[in-house]
Design an enzyme around this catalytic site. Structure first.
Site, PDB file in Angstrom:
ATOM      1  N   GLU A 110       0.836  -1.202   0.000  1.00 42.99           N
ATOM      2  CA  GLU A 110       0.000   0.000   0.000  1.00 42.99           C
ATOM      3  C   GLU A 110       0.866   1.245   0.000  1.00 42.99           C
ATOM      4  O   GLU A 110       1.972   1.220   0.534  1.00 42.99           O
ATOM      5  CB  GLU A 110      -0.873   0.038   1.269  1.00 42.99           C
ATOM      6  CG  GLU A 110      -1.699  -1.193   1.492  1.00 42.99           C
ATOM      7  CD  GLU A 110      -2.367  -1.198   2.872  1.00 42.99           C
ATOM      8  OE1 GLU A 110      -2.732  -0.122   3.375  1.00 42.99           O
ATOM      9  OE2 GLU A 110      -2.512  -2.292   3.433  1.00 42.99           O
ATOM     10  N   LYS A 112       2.092   4.671   1.403  1.00 46.00           N
ATOM     11  CA  LYS A 112       2.098   5.274   2.730  1.00 46.00           C
ATOM     12  C   LYS A 112       1.794   6.755   2.539  1.00 46.00           C
ATOM     13  O   LYS A 112       2.663   7.531   2.140  1.00 46.00           O
ATOM     14  CB  LYS A 112       3.479   5.075   3.349  1.00 46.00           C
ATOM     15  CG  LYS A 112       3.540   5.321   4.817  1.00 46.00           C
ATOM     16  CD  LYS A 112       4.897   4.854   5.347  1.00 46.00           C
ATOM     17  CE  LYS A 112       5.084   5.289   6.780  1.00 46.00           C
ATOM     18  NZ  LYS A 112       5.036   6.747   6.954  1.00 46.00           N
ATOM     19  N   ASP A 114       1.291  10.544   3.072  1.00 46.12           N
ATOM     20  CA  ASP A 114       1.953  11.479   3.979  1.00 46.12           C
ATOM     21  C   ASP A 114       0.938  12.507   4.475  1.00 46.12           C
ATOM     22  O   ASP A 114       0.873  13.623   3.979  1.00 46.12           O
ATOM     23  CB  ASP A 114       3.103  12.165   3.237  1.00 46.12           C
ATOM     24  CG  ASP A 114       4.048  12.853   4.194  1.00 46.12           C
ATOM     25  OD1 ASP A 114       3.959  12.582   5.413  1.00 46.12           O
ATOM     26  OD2 ASP A 114       4.866  13.655   3.732  1.00 46.12           O
ATOM     27  N   TYR A 215      -7.477   2.357   5.595  1.00 48.59           N
ATOM     28  CA  TYR A 215      -6.699   1.152   5.317  1.00 48.59           C
ATOM     29  C   TYR A 215      -6.839   0.051   6.356  1.00 48.59           C
ATOM     30  O   TYR A 215      -6.177  -0.963   6.276  1.00 48.59           O
ATOM     31  CB  TYR A 215      -5.218   1.505   5.142  1.00 48.59           C
ATOM     32  CG  TYR A 215      -4.606   2.261   6.283  1.00 48.59           C
ATOM     33  CD1 TYR A 215      -4.479   3.637   6.226  1.00 48.59           C
ATOM     34  CD2 TYR A 215      -4.152   1.603   7.415  1.00 48.59           C
ATOM     35  CE1 TYR A 215      -3.933   4.353   7.263  1.00 48.59           C
ATOM     36  CE2 TYR A 215      -3.601   2.300   8.464  1.00 48.59           C
ATOM     37  CZ  TYR A 215      -3.484   3.673   8.380  1.00 48.59           C
ATOM     38  OH  TYR A 215      -2.937   4.385   9.419  1.00 48.59           O
ATOM     39  N   LYS A 302      10.416   3.312   3.846  1.00 49.01           N
ATOM     40  CA  LYS A 302      10.486   4.772   3.672  1.00 49.01           C
ATOM     41  C   LYS A 302      11.348   5.075   2.457  1.00 49.01           C
ATOM     42  O   LYS A 302      12.436   4.523   2.312  1.00 49.01           O
ATOM     43  CB  LYS A 302      11.112   5.415   4.903  1.00 49.01           C
ATOM     44  CG  LYS A 302      10.377   5.127   6.202  1.00 49.01           C
ATOM     45  CD  LYS A 302       9.233   6.056   6.426  1.00 49.01           C
ATOM     46  CE  LYS A 302       9.708   7.338   7.073  1.00 49.01           C
ATOM     47  NZ  LYS A 302       8.614   8.258   7.342  1.00 49.01           N
ATOM     48  N   CYS A 394      29.238  30.061  27.783  1.00 48.79           N
ATOM     49  CA  CYS A 394      27.843  30.126  27.340  1.00 48.79           C
ATOM     50  C   CYS A 394      27.621  31.439  26.597  1.00 48.79           C
ATOM     51  O   CYS A 394      27.926  32.504  27.124  1.00 48.79           O
ATOM     52  CB  CYS A 394      26.912  30.055  28.554  1.00 48.79           C
ATOM     53  SG  CYS A 394      25.191  30.399  28.148  1.00 48.79           S
ATOM     54  N   CYS A 397      25.007  33.773  28.859  1.00 44.54           N
ATOM     55  CA  CYS A 397      25.311  34.357  30.160  1.00 44.54           C
ATOM     56  C   CYS A 397      26.813  34.457  30.421  1.00 44.54           C
ATOM     57  O   CYS A 397      27.238  35.048  31.409  1.00 44.54           O
ATOM     58  CB  CYS A 397      24.658  33.543  31.277  1.00 44.54           C
ATOM     59  SG  CYS A 397      25.418  31.923  31.505  1.00 44.54           S
ATOM     60  N   CYS A 410      26.027  24.768  29.828  1.00 43.11           N
ATOM     61  CA  CYS A 410      26.156  25.974  30.637  1.00 43.11           C
ATOM     62  C   CYS A 410      25.723  25.585  32.042  1.00 43.11           C
ATOM     63  O   CYS A 410      24.608  25.117  32.237  1.00 43.11           O
ATOM     64  CB  CYS A 410      25.249  27.085  30.098  1.00 43.11           C
ATOM     65  SG  CYS A 410      24.923  28.381  31.313  1.00 43.11           S
ATOM     66  N   CYS A 415      20.969  31.142  34.129  1.00 47.54           N
ATOM     67  CA  CYS A 415      21.183  31.561  32.740  1.00 47.54           C
ATOM     68  C   CYS A 415      19.836  31.905  32.090  1.00 47.54           C
ATOM     69  O   CYS A 415      18.903  31.103  32.153  1.00 47.54           O
ATOM     70  CB  CYS A 415      21.862  30.426  31.989  1.00 47.54           C
ATOM     71  SG  CYS A 415      22.018  30.714  30.231  1.00 47.54           S
TER      72      CYS A 415
HETATM   73 ZN    ZN Z   1      24.292  30.301  30.197  1.00 49.74          ZN
END
Ligand code: ZN
Length: 660
Positions: A110, A112, A114, A215, A302, A394, A397, A410, A415
Site C-alpha cells: 500500500e 504510505k 503522507d 486502510y 520509507k 555560554c 550568560c 552551561c 542563565c
Molecule cells: Zn548560560
C-alpha cells in the site's frame, strides 16, 4: 413551533439525497447532479434545520460546513490497538522481511500517505468520534473538524461498534493554491493538514479540501483477511486507495512493485513518503505476532531521504533548558523535499569534528525520515578555514561551559536561556499544556520581567497586560482560562513539567505505578539519597535515579515545588492503589470481548499491568492467559487451540482481589 410530519419527511429525504450526492462526488468522483442543484437542496435542508433544530442530526450532511463552536480537543483513549510499524530504509530490508514469511503468504503493498493518521469510531452506524493517533494510546478528539472532511462517511450501514483507521491528507494542488494565500506558508501538505485538523473553528477546516483514505477496519469478530475488510469498507462508502495490490512472497514481484511506486511518486496528486507491506490473513498475522514495539506481520518502507546542497554561512550555539549547548548551522536557504531549510542541527562538537566542518563549507543536507534536517557531508571545503570549535563560554550568560558526555553545558541555573527554555517547556503541550499561552506571549512576559519561573505563571495578574498592544480583554481572559485549566493536570504531568533531566513521561508513569504516588514520597526518597527506591523499578536506570535525587535535593527545586503546591497544582495521584502488588509479574495476557466491571476494557489492562503483567494484542503460544469477556470470537478459538488458559471476568476479579 414543532415541525409537522411533512417537513420532517422532507428533511429526511433531503438528507438522504445529499448524502448520496456527497458520496458520488467526493468518493466516486462521479456526481449525478449539477453543483447548482446540490446547493439548492443543501440550502433547503439548512433552512429547515435552522427553523426546526430538532430536525438536525449529528450525521446531517449540513454538518460538513462546520460550526463556529470552539473545538476543545479532549484527550481520548483508543479502544483499538493503534500500532506503529517497523521501518525499512532500503529495499533489501523489505526483501529480508518478506523472506522471513512462510512461503505462499499473501501480503498487501500500500502507499504510505503522507498525511495525518486518524481513527474513526462509529457507534450504531454514526461517526461518534474521530481521534488523532496521538501516542498510540491516547489521541485528540478532533471530530468537529474531521466531520467537515467530505469523504469521511458520517453514517454507515453497520450496527454496533466499528473503528476504522485512515489517513487524512491534502492533495498537492490544493496545498499549493492554499499556501499562496497564507502569510506564513506551510512547509508541506502534511503540516498544513495537521494544522487544519487542529483548527479551533471547524468552519475554517471545512473550506480546506482535505481528503481521506482508509486502510484498516477493526471488525468484531475479525474478518478472515484484509481483502474482506476492504470489501466491507468499500461497501460502506469509505474511500480506499486504488493503488493497493496484493502480492505473494515473490522477490521479483516485490522489487518491481517498489520500483513502479517509486517512479510513479512524483506524478501522484498527493504526497506519499513510502510503502507499507502487511500480511493479509488475520490468522497468519496472529501467528506471526509482535515484537516489543511492532507487529512482525507488517513493515513500512520509507523512500530515501531527499537531499540538497547549500553553504554554511555561520554556526550559532543554542542553549536549552538543561543548559545543553547545541551548535546549529545557519545555511543559505535551500529547498529539500518541499520545505525551505535554513537551520540545521550539528548535535555536538564530536559530530562537527567527524564532518571536519568549517564555516563557508559547501555541504549536503538531508531530511532524514522527512523531518529533521541533518548535514550529511562536506562537498567542498572552504580552504584554509579552521574546523569549527564550540565556544568555551555560554553565549547567553558567559558562564564557563562544562563538558558531560558528548555534550557541553552551561552550568549556570540562572542563565536566561535556560530559564526561558524551562518556562517554555513547562507550558508545552505535553507538560502543563497551558492553552492560549504560547511561546510568543511567554517571551513577552519574560521580557517585561513579569514571569521568571513557573510559579509566576500562576501568580501574575494578567489584567496588567491589557495596557499593552495586542492584549485585548478577550485574549487576556483566554490566557487566564488556560492557566486555571492547567491546574487540573494530573500529578504525572506536573512531575514531568518540573523539567528534571531524564525524567520523561515513561519513567514517571513507571515510578508512580511502583507506589511513588505523591511528591512527598519522592522528596523523602531523594532526601535519604536512596537510589534503590528508584532502581528497583524495572525500566528505571541509574542515570535517572541520580538525576532525580540530585534535582529534588536542590533548594530552588524544593522551593518551586512548594510554591506550585500553594498555587493549587496536583502533587499526588487521584486514587491509585499504593503498595506494590506483583502477582502477575512475568506473565503475558491477551484480552478479548467486553466486560461488566471494566469499561472500557483498558481498565482490565491497567489492572494487569499494575501487577507486573504484560498485555499483548494477539494470542500466541507465548501467551499465558486470555482474559475473555462477553463476545470476542477469534481469540478464544485460538487460545483453545494453543492451550492458553482462558480466564473469565469473575475469576479475574478474584485473582486481582487476591482470592485466588
Ligand atoms: Zn548560560
Amino acid at each position: 413551533m414543532e415541525a409537522g410530519r411533512e417537513l420532517r419527511a422532507e428533511a429526511l429525504r433531503l438528507a438522504e439525497d445529499l448524502r448520496r450526492y456527497q458520496y458520488e462526488y467526493y468518493v466516486l468522483g462521479r456526481p449525478s447532479v449539477s453543483d447548482l442543484e446540490y446547493d439548492r437542496l443543501f440550502d433547503r435542508l439548512s433552512a429547515l434545520e435552522s427553523r426546526y433544530p430538532e430536525l438536525k442530526t449529528a450525521d446531517s450532511p449540513t454538518q460538513r460546513v462546520g460550526s463556529d463552536l470552539e473545538a476543545g480537543f479532549e484527550e481520548t483513549a483508543h479502544t483499538v490497538p493503534v500500532l506503529s510499524l517497523d521501518k525499512a530504509y532500503s529495499v533489501a530490508e523489505v526483501v529480508a522481511w518478506m523472506r522471513r514469511l512462510p512461503p505462499q503468504t499473501v501480503f498487501s503493498a500500500e502507499q504510505k500517505i503522507d498525511g495525518v493518521s486518524i481513527v474513526l469510531y462509529y457507534e450504531n452506524g454514526v461517526l461518534a468520534r474521530a481521534v488523532t493517533r496521538g501516542n498510540g494510546f491516547v489521541g485528540n478528539d478532533v471530530s468537529e473538524n474531521v466531520r467537515t472532511v467530505r469523504s469521511v462517511p458520517l453514517r454507515i450501514p453497520y450496527e454496533g461498534k466499528l473503528a476504522v483507521r485512515g489517513e487524512i491528507y491534502l492533495p498537492k494542488k490544493d496545498f499549493e493554491l492554499l499556501n499562496k494565500t497564507l502569510e506564513v506558508p506551510f512547509a508541506n501538505p502534511r503540516n498544513l493538514t495537521a494544522g487544519v485538523i487542529r483548527r479551533k473553528q471547524s468552519r475554517e477546516a471545512a473550506v480546506v479540501g482535505l481528503r481521506l483514505f482508509v486502510y484498516e477496519g477493526f471488525f468484531e469478530p475479525p474478518l478472515p483477511d484484509q481483502q474482506a475488510v476492504f470489501e466491507k469498507l468499500r461497501e460502506y462508502g469509505f474511500p480506499l486507495n486504488p493503488h493497493t495490490v496484493f502480492l505473494t512472497a515473490d522477490e521479483e514481484r516485490l522489487r518491481s512493485q517498489i520500483e513502479k511506486e517509486t517512479r510513479g511518486r512524483p506524478l501522484l496528486p498527493y504526497e506519499i513518503d513510502g510503502l507499507v507491506f502487511k500480511v493479509a490473513s488475520t490468522a497468519e498475522r496472529e501467528a506471526l505476532g509482535y515484537t516489543e514495539h511492532h507487529p512482525k506481520w507488517a513493515i513500512a518502507y520509507k523512500f530515501e531521504s531527499p537531499t540538497g546542497e547549500t553553504t554554511v554561512e555561520g554556526i550559532d550555539v543554542q542553549v536549552g533548558r538543561t543548559g545543553r549547548m547545541t551548535p546549529v548551522a545557519r545555511v543559505a536557504p535551500v529547498e529539500i523535499g518541499g520545505s525551505m531549510i535554513s537551520n540545521v542541527t550539528l548535535h555536538n562538537q564530536d559530530y562537527i569534528d567527524l564532518l571536519e566542518l568549517s564555516v563557508g563549507d559547501r555541504v549536503q543536507v538531508s531530511k532524514r525520515g522527512d523531518v529533521i534536517p541533518a548535514v550529511e557531508r562536506v562537498i567542498e571545503k572552504n580552504e584554509g578555514a579552521p574546523v569549527y570549535k564550540m565556544p568555551e563560554r555560554c553565549p547567553e550568560c558567559g558562564a564557563e561551559a562544562e563538558n558531560a558526555g558528548a555534550h557541553r553545558f552551561c552550568p549556570n541555573g540562572d542563565c536566561p536561556a535556560q530559564k526561558r527554555g524551562r518556562l517554555k517547556f513547562f507550558i508545552g503541550r505535553d507538560q502543563m499544556n497551558i492553552e492560549n499561552l504560547g511561546g510568543e506571549t511567554m517571551d513577552f512576559l519574560i521580557g517585561k520581567g513579569f514571569v521568571s519561573f513557573p510559579p509566576d505563571i500562576y501568580r501574575f495578574d494578567y489584567t496588567k497586560l491589557m495596557k499593552y498592544d495586542g492584549f485585548g480583554e478577550k485574549k487576556v481572559e483566554s490566557i487566564v482560562r488556560g492557566v486555571e485549566k492547567s491546574k487540573s493536570q494530573p500529578f504525572a504531568k506536573v512531575l514531568v513539567s518540573l523539567g528534571i533531566p531524564e525524567l520523561g513521561p515513561k519513567a514517571v508513569s513507571l515510578l508512580i505505578d511502583s507506589g511513588l504516588t505523591s511528591i512527598d514520597l519522592w522528596l523523602e526518597a531523594a532526601e535519604k539519597g536512596d537510589e534503590s527506591v528508584f532502581l528497583s523499578v524495572k525500566g528505571v536506570g541509574p542515570s535517572i535515579a541520580a538525576s532525580v535525587i540530585g534535582a529534588l535535593n536542590r533548594p530552588e527545586m524544593r522551593g518551586m515545588i512548594e510554591d506550585l503546591r500553594r498555587c493549587g497544582l496536583s502533587f499526588e495521584c487521584g486514587k491509585r492503589s499504593s503498595g506494590t502488588d506483583s502477582r502477575f509479574e512475568g506473565t503475558s495476557w491477551c484480552i478479548t470481548g467486553s466486560f461488566g466491571h471494566f469499561k472500557p476494557r483498558e481498565k482490565a489492562q491497567e489492572e494487569i499491568e499494575k501487577r507486573g503483567g504484560r498485555v499483548v494484542a494477539a494470542v500466541s503460544s507465548k501467551t499465558d492467559y486470555l482474559l475473555a469477556g462477553e463476545g470476542g470470537g477469534g481469540k478464544r478459538g485460538k487460545a483453545e487451540a494453543l492451550g492458553v488458559t482462558i480466564i473469565d471476568e469473575q475469576r479475574f476479579l478474584k485473582m486481582i482481589k487476591g482470592e485466588e
